[in-house]
Design an enzyme around this catalytic site. Structure first.
Site, PDB file in Angstrom:
ATOM      1  N   ALA A  36       0.739  -1.191  -0.031  1.00  0.00           N
ATOM      2  CA  ALA A  36       0.236   0.019  -0.083  1.00  0.00           C
ATOM      3  C   ALA A  36       0.741   1.363  -0.124  1.00  0.00           C
ATOM      4  O   ALA A  36       0.701   2.180   0.836  1.00  0.00           O
ATOM      5  CB  ALA A  36      -0.865  -0.117   1.315  1.00  0.00           C
ATOM      6  N   LEU A  37       1.904   1.417  -0.969  1.00  0.00           N
ATOM      7  CA  LEU A  37       2.967   2.192  -0.789  1.00  0.00           C
ATOM      8  C   LEU A  37       2.534   3.714  -1.169  1.00  0.00           C
ATOM      9  O   LEU A  37       1.491   3.978  -2.016  1.00  0.00           O
ATOM     10  CB  LEU A  37       4.053   1.893  -1.876  1.00  0.00           C
ATOM     11  CG  LEU A  37       4.609   0.432  -1.772  1.00  0.00           C
ATOM     12  CD1 LEU A  37       5.515   0.114  -2.865  1.00  0.00           C
ATOM     13  CD2 LEU A  37       5.230   0.212  -0.202  1.00  0.00           C
ATOM     14  N   HIS A  38       3.116   4.757  -0.650  1.00  0.00           N
ATOM     15  CA  HIS A  38       2.771   6.030  -0.666  1.00  0.00           C
ATOM     16  C   HIS A  38       4.320   6.878  -0.681  1.00  0.00           C
ATOM     17  O   HIS A  38       5.249   6.139  -0.808  1.00  0.00           O
ATOM     18  CB  HIS A  38       1.782   6.486   0.137  1.00  0.00           C
ATOM     19  CG  HIS A  38       2.188   6.263   1.873  1.00  0.00           C
ATOM     20  ND1 HIS A  38       3.667   6.764   2.422  1.00  0.00           N
ATOM     21  CD2 HIS A  38       1.920   5.430   2.790  1.00  0.00           C
ATOM     22  CE1 HIS A  38       3.565   6.295   3.660  1.00  0.00           C
ATOM     23  NE2 HIS A  38       2.556   5.488   3.739  1.00  0.00           N
ATOM     24  N   GLY A  40       5.636   8.490   1.235  1.00  0.00           N
ATOM     25  CA  GLY A  40       6.510   8.183   2.339  1.00  0.00           C
ATOM     26  C   GLY A  40       7.566   7.139   2.151  1.00  0.00           C
ATOM     27  O   GLY A  40       8.733   7.001   2.072  1.00  0.00           O
ATOM     28  N   HIS A  41       6.960   5.822   1.630  1.00  0.00           N
ATOM     29  CA  HIS A  41       7.897   4.731   1.152  1.00  0.00           C
ATOM     30  C   HIS A  41       8.708   5.073  -0.040  1.00  0.00           C
ATOM     31  O   HIS A  41       9.861   4.749   0.016  1.00  0.00           O
ATOM     32  CB  HIS A  41       6.855   3.555   0.738  1.00  0.00           C
ATOM     33  CG  HIS A  41       6.132   2.915   1.850  1.00  0.00           C
ATOM     34  ND1 HIS A  41       4.627   3.219   1.580  1.00  0.00           N
ATOM     35  CD2 HIS A  41       6.153   2.334   2.631  1.00  0.00           C
ATOM     36  CE1 HIS A  41       3.981   2.655   2.766  1.00  0.00           C
ATOM     37  NE2 HIS A  41       5.006   2.019   3.233  1.00  0.00           N
ATOM     38  N   GLN A  65       2.405  -9.382  13.860  1.00  0.00           N
ATOM     39  CA  GLN A  65       2.578  -8.244  14.445  1.00  0.00           C
ATOM     40  C   GLN A  65       1.158  -7.610  14.556  1.00  0.00           C
ATOM     41  O   GLN A  65       1.215  -6.388  14.914  1.00  0.00           O
ATOM     42  CB  GLN A  65       3.442  -7.128  13.755  1.00  0.00           C
ATOM     43  CG  GLN A  65       3.046  -6.556  12.307  1.00  0.00           C
ATOM     44  CD  GLN A  65       3.979  -5.818  11.570  1.00  0.00           C
ATOM     45  OE1 GLN A  65       5.137  -6.300  11.313  1.00  0.00           O
ATOM     46  NE2 GLN A  65       3.637  -4.572  11.399  1.00  0.00           N
ATOM     47  N   ASP A 154       7.489   5.457  12.602  1.00  0.00           N
ATOM     48  CA  ASP A 154       7.357   4.521  13.438  1.00  0.00           C
ATOM     49  C   ASP A 154       8.611   4.257  14.422  1.00  0.00           C
ATOM     50  O   ASP A 154       9.580   3.656  14.176  1.00  0.00           O
ATOM     51  CB  ASP A 154       7.251   3.070  12.580  1.00  0.00           C
ATOM     52  CG  ASP A 154       5.983   3.016  12.185  1.00  0.00           C
ATOM     53  OD1 ASP A 154       4.934   2.976  12.792  1.00  0.00           O
ATOM     54  OD2 ASP A 154       6.025   2.796  10.696  1.00  0.00           O
ATOM     55  N   VAL A 180       7.671  11.857   5.972  1.00  0.00           N
ATOM     56  CA  VAL A 180       7.047  12.786   4.851  1.00  0.00           C
ATOM     57  C   VAL A 180       5.576  13.105   5.213  1.00  0.00           C
ATOM     58  O   VAL A 180       4.678  12.106   5.631  1.00  0.00           O
ATOM     59  CB  VAL A 180       7.104  11.844   3.577  1.00  0.00           C
ATOM     60  CG1 VAL A 180       6.304  12.588   2.366  1.00  0.00           C
ATOM     61  CG2 VAL A 180       8.543  11.585   3.411  1.00  0.00           C
ATOM     62  N   LEU A 188       2.270  10.797   6.352  1.00  0.00           N
ATOM     63  CA  LEU A 188       1.673   9.774   5.428  1.00  0.00           C
ATOM     64  C   LEU A 188       1.636   8.486   6.244  1.00  0.00           C
ATOM     65  O   LEU A 188       2.444   7.947   7.109  1.00  0.00           O
ATOM     66  CB  LEU A 188       2.583  10.040   4.486  1.00  0.00           C
ATOM     67  CG  LEU A 188       2.515  11.230   3.452  1.00  0.00           C
ATOM     68  CD1 LEU A 188       3.429  10.786   2.143  1.00  0.00           C
ATOM     69  CD2 LEU A 188       1.392  11.511   2.970  1.00  0.00           C
TER      70      LEU A 188
END
Length: 288
Positions: A36-38, A40-41, A65, A154, A180, A188
């Site tokens: 689910a990349l945005h 930030g990734h 997790q 994180d 980001v 994000l």
């Protein structure tokens, strides 16, 4: 232009490709993701490309997790869209294993890291960081990168991973990448898609509040006073606050009174969506 990108789904295939690069004298960077990349990734990938000759991105929604009432089954997944983004970003290979490849029948081992995982997100998400530490250790050993890139959003996870690598003598450099944000300050996150339009308008207040706490600390205000005020304002705005905390930036130990170095961290719910964020305390004017 989007470029077709190789994708492997087995540890054997990943190691075979990495071995070829190593034989050619090339360095490798790993960017672990849950997809689910945005943007930030993509910023992590840009940093990885600057740090190594080859970039591996893993896409794996790690079931161990997630807690029993968390969103594993509905966590955003978009492999086709992710591959398009990764091809355009110039990634060299994608590792996208199935759950059975990562956790085959009979798998029993988990890694537990004390202290760092016992508060903040670890208090409200029991066993979460055990799952994070276990999957990250596996990915690092499967890929054997020179460097691995993790986002500072994180922040607790970043420190957990650094501790893991130190304690287990894993030969990799862990690099934290800056958060980001949207233009209004919201960090994000793949989970932002869960926010309703009204919640999305309120969400940037989380960053505003912790930034205010950080600024107050730099002016000499005590930790406890600054945190209480921020929690009150977030509650009044409609958040269900998990925590707002001032911690040592290296150990995450609680701080109190006036401080010279700190990280302000927060987690809060808007509806069912859990948002996390953190900011460093600015350097006090007297120390500049």
């Amino acid at each position: 232009m989007t470029t077709a990108i190789p994708i492997v789904r087995t540890i054997h295939a990943l190691r075979a490709q990495v071995a070829k690069w190593r034989k050619a004298g090339e360095s490798i960077a790993l960017v672990p993701t849950m997809g689910a990349l945005h943007e930030g990734h993509l910023s992590l990938i840009a940093l990885a490309k600057a740090k190594a000759d080859r970039v591996v991105v893993s896409i794996f929604v790690n079931p161990i997790q997630f807690g029993p009432r968390e969103d594993f089954k509905i966590y955003p997944r978009d492999e086709v869209g992710d591959l398009e983004k990764l091809g355009a970003a110039g990634v060299d290979i994608v590792f996208a294993p199935e759950v059975a490849e990562m956790y085959p029948e009979g798998f029993k081992t988990q890694i537990k890291i004390g202290d760092l995982t016992e508060g903040l997100c670890g208090a409200s998400r029991p066993n979460h960081f055990d799952g994070v530490a276990t999957v990250v250790a596996k990915l690092l050993m499967q890929c054997g990168p020179n460097v691995a890139i993790f986002g500072e959003k994180d922040y607790q996870q970043l420190l957990v991973v650094k501790q893991l690598v130190r304690d287990l003598n894993i030969p990799v450099e862990i690099i934290g990448a800056p958060i980001v944000r949207e233009a209004d300050g919201l960090a994000l996150s793949s989970r932002n898609v869960y926010l309703s339009p009204e919640q999305r308008k309120i969400a940037p207040l989380l960053h505003q509040m912790i930034s205010g706490v950080a600024a107050d600390l730099a002016q000499g205000r005590g930790c406890d006073d600054a945190v209480v005020a921020a929690r009150f304002k977030l509650d009044a705005a409609g958040f269900r606050v998990d925590y707002v905390a001032v911690r040592d930036p290296d150990t995450l130990q609680p701080l109190s009174g006036p401080v010279k170095r700190a990280r302000v961290l927060a987690a809060a719910y808007l509806g069912k969506t859990r948002l996390i964020d953190n900011v460093p305390m600015p350097v006090p004017a007297t120390n500049r």
